[in-house]
Scaffold this motif. Structure first.
Motif, PDB file in Angstrom:
ATOM      1  N   THR A  28       0.830  -1.297   0.133  1.00 33.15           N
ATOM      2  CA  THR A  28      -0.137  -0.198  -0.261  1.00 33.15           C
ATOM      3  C   THR A  28       0.801   1.211   0.029  1.00 33.15           C
ATOM      4  O   THR A  28       2.081   1.287   0.926  1.00 33.15           O
ATOM      5  CB  THR A  28      -1.350   0.319   1.294  1.00 33.15           C
ATOM      6  OG1 THR A  28      -1.907  -1.246   1.079  1.00 33.15           O
ATOM      7  CG2 THR A  28      -1.589   1.093   1.105  1.00 33.15           C
ATOM      8  N   SER A  74      -7.179   2.300  -2.673  1.00 37.50           N
ATOM      9  CA  SER A  74      -8.113   1.348  -1.890  1.00 37.50           C
ATOM     10  C   SER A  74      -8.860   2.543  -0.835  1.00 37.50           C
ATOM     11  O   SER A  74      -9.316   2.231  -0.055  1.00 37.50           O
ATOM     12  CB  SER A  74      -6.550   1.006  -0.811  1.00 37.50           C
ATOM     13  OG  SER A  74      -5.321   1.386  -0.323  1.00 37.50           O
ATOM     14  N   ASP A  75      -8.129   4.000  -0.992  1.00 35.85           N
ATOM     15  CA  ASP A  75      -8.593   5.012   0.503  1.00 35.85           C
ATOM     16  C   ASP A  75      -8.239   6.070  -0.666  1.00 35.85           C
ATOM     17  O   ASP A  75      -7.462   6.206  -0.769  1.00 35.85           O
ATOM     18  CB  ASP A  75      -7.888   4.644   1.674  1.00 35.85           C
ATOM     19  CG  ASP A  75      -9.287   5.212   2.606  1.00 35.85           C
ATOM     20  OD1 ASP A  75      -9.759   5.039   3.454  1.00 35.85           O
ATOM     21  OD2 ASP A  75      -8.215   6.234   3.460  1.00 35.85           O
ATOM     22  N   ALA A  76      -9.735   7.374  -0.029  1.00 35.42           N
ATOM     23  CA  ALA A  76      -9.842   8.104  -0.481  1.00 35.42           C
ATOM     24  C   ALA A  76     -10.450   9.309   0.765  1.00 35.42           C
ATOM     25  O   ALA A  76     -11.446   9.540   1.233  1.00 35.42           O
ATOM     26  CB  ALA A  76     -10.305   8.401  -1.806  1.00 35.42           C
ATOM     27  N   LYS A  77      -9.644  10.046   1.360  1.00 34.96           N
ATOM     28  CA  LYS A  77     -10.207  11.084   2.379  1.00 34.96           C
ATOM     29  C   LYS A  77      -9.904  12.669   1.652  1.00 34.96           C
ATOM     30  O   LYS A  77      -8.446  13.264   1.561  1.00 34.96           O
ATOM     31  CB  LYS A  77      -9.403  10.454   3.672  1.00 34.96           C
ATOM     32  CG  LYS A  77     -10.276  10.891   4.705  1.00 34.96           C
ATOM     33  CD  LYS A  77      -9.512   9.991   5.948  1.00 34.96           C
ATOM     34  CE  LYS A  77      -9.947  11.254   7.048  1.00 34.96           C
ATOM     35  NZ  LYS A  77      -9.589  10.200   8.080  1.00 34.96           N
ATOM     36  N   ALA A 109     -12.186   8.747  -6.836  1.00 34.54           N
ATOM     37  CA  ALA A 109     -13.212   8.758  -5.637  1.00 34.54           C
ATOM     38  C   ALA A 109     -13.406  10.170  -6.388  1.00 34.54           C
ATOM     39  O   ALA A 109     -13.796  10.991  -6.676  1.00 34.54           O
ATOM     40  CB  ALA A 109     -11.906   9.274  -5.098  1.00 34.54           C
ATOM     41  N   ASN A 122     -14.079   9.936   4.219  1.00 32.08           N
ATOM     42  CA  ASN A 122     -14.047   9.397   3.635  1.00 32.08           C
ATOM     43  C   ASN A 122     -14.355   9.612   1.819  1.00 32.08           C
ATOM     44  O   ASN A 122     -15.624   9.664   2.321  1.00 32.08           O
ATOM     45  CB  ASN A 122     -14.340   8.031   3.830  1.00 32.08           C
ATOM     46  CG  ASN A 122     -12.969   7.773   5.009  1.00 32.08           C
ATOM     47  OD1 ASN A 122     -12.020   8.146   5.090  1.00 32.08           O
ATOM     48  ND2 ASN A 122     -13.439   6.676   5.682  1.00 32.08           N
ATOM     49  N   ASP A 124     -15.931   8.038  -1.366  1.00 34.86           N
ATOM     50  CA  ASP A 124     -16.585   6.870  -2.428  1.00 34.86           C
ATOM     51  C   ASP A 124     -15.400   6.533  -3.438  1.00 34.86           C
ATOM     52  O   ASP A 124     -15.562   7.613  -4.092  1.00 34.86           O
ATOM     53  CB  ASP A 124     -17.517   7.623  -2.713  1.00 34.86           C
ATOM     54  CG  ASP A 124     -19.009   7.405  -1.912  1.00 34.86           C
ATOM     55  OD1 ASP A 124     -19.019   7.024  -0.381  1.00 34.86           O
ATOM     56  OD2 ASP A 124     -20.052   8.313  -2.573  1.00 34.86           O
ATOM     57  N   LEU A 125     -15.292   5.126  -3.630  1.00 38.10           N
ATOM     58  CA  LEU A 125     -14.114   4.757  -4.625  1.00 38.10           C
ATOM     59  C   LEU A 125     -14.849   4.819  -6.184  1.00 38.10           C
ATOM     60  O   LEU A 125     -15.982   3.880  -5.929  1.00 38.10           O
ATOM     61  CB  LEU A 125     -12.896   3.700  -4.064  1.00 38.10           C
ATOM     62  CG  LEU A 125     -12.468   3.865  -2.859  1.00 38.10           C
ATOM     63  CD1 LEU A 125     -11.438   2.670  -1.828  1.00 38.10           C
ATOM     64  CD2 LEU A 125     -11.663   4.989  -2.692  1.00 38.10           C
ATOM     65  N   ASN A 163      -4.760   6.393  -0.768  1.00 37.20           N
ATOM     66  CA  ASN A 163      -4.062   5.179  -0.990  1.00 37.20           C
ATOM     67  C   ASN A 163      -3.663   4.486  -2.429  1.00 37.20           C
ATOM     68  O   ASN A 163      -4.784   4.137  -2.200  1.00 37.20           O
ATOM     69  CB  ASN A 163      -3.961   4.248   0.377  1.00 37.20           C
ATOM     70  CG  ASN A 163      -3.425   5.404   1.401  1.00 37.20           C
ATOM     71  OD1 ASN A 163      -2.579   5.771   1.743  1.00 37.20           O
ATOM     72  ND2 ASN A 163      -3.942   5.636   3.512  1.00 37.20           N
ATOM     73  N   SER A 165      -2.966   0.299  -3.568  1.00 32.74           N
ATOM     74  CA  SER A 165      -2.392  -1.078  -3.762  1.00 32.74           C
ATOM     75  C   SER A 165      -2.123  -1.945  -4.485  1.00 32.74           C
ATOM     76  O   SER A 165      -2.926  -1.722  -5.140  1.00 32.74           O
ATOM     77  CB  SER A 165      -3.453  -1.867  -2.153  1.00 32.74           C
ATOM     78  OG  SER A 165      -4.730  -1.706  -3.677  1.00 32.74           O
TER      79      SER A 165
END
Length: 170
Positions: A28, A74-77, A109, A122, A124-125, A163, A165
């Motif tokens: 990651t 894998s993640d977005a904020k 995102a 957060n 939405d991906l 992030n 991955s």
């Protein structure tokens, strides 16, 4: 009875170690960008800000021989950095796109109808499929598009944290 107990312990250890190996094998890597929202930004109009992903480029970008594959978001904020105590209540929507030299822009995102007084949310991906070509190319760029409900009363600095991955390539 001893054999059943021993078998259960061995099976548990094997399952835990497989999960540990998988988390070690899966990479990651983060990307962050700061976006300045000035008091002059009008409400109800999409505004764009672009940044180059230098930290991702240092690790993998520009190296088509990088030993990774199956790169996904894998993640977005989104978080308010300043002013202290600031919140996201003035935002209507946020969209984050990635692209690089020779690749098209891809929405990774987003969040619309933001209705929070929180200082971070957060996103939405979006299922963009694999991003190998984008991340492993040179000049990875992240473009943030936002729309405000109301003009801000003071300058605001927000942080976009992504992030990605991946798994090792054979």
């Amino acid at each position: 009875m001893k054999n059943i107990f021993s078998t259960a312990i061995i099976a548990s250890v094997a399952l835990v170690s497989c999960g540990t190996v998988q988390s070690l094998v899966q990479n990651t890597f983060p990307y962050t960008a700061n976006v300045l929202i000035s008091t002059g930004v009008p409400a109800n109009k999409e505004v764009s800000s672009t940044a180059t992903a230098s930290n991702v480029q240092t690790w993998f970008g520009g190296n088509n021989n990088a030993k990774i594959k199956d790169v996904r978001i894998s993640d977005a904020k989104v978080s308010v950095v300043s002013p202290s105590g600031g919140n996201l209540s003035d935002f209507k929507s946020v969209k984050v796109y990635v692209s690089s030299s020779g690749t098209g822009e891809r929405l990774v995102a987003s969040r619309s109808d933001i209705s929070t007084s929180s200082s971070s949310i957060n996103l939405d991906l979006n299922d963009t499929g694999y991003l190998d070509e984008v991340v492993k190319s040179t000049g990875l760029t992240v473009r943030t598009v936002y729309e405000l409900k109301n003009q801000t009363s003071s300058d605001m600095n927000i942080k976009i944290a992504l992030n990605f991955s991946s798994v090792p390539a054979n």
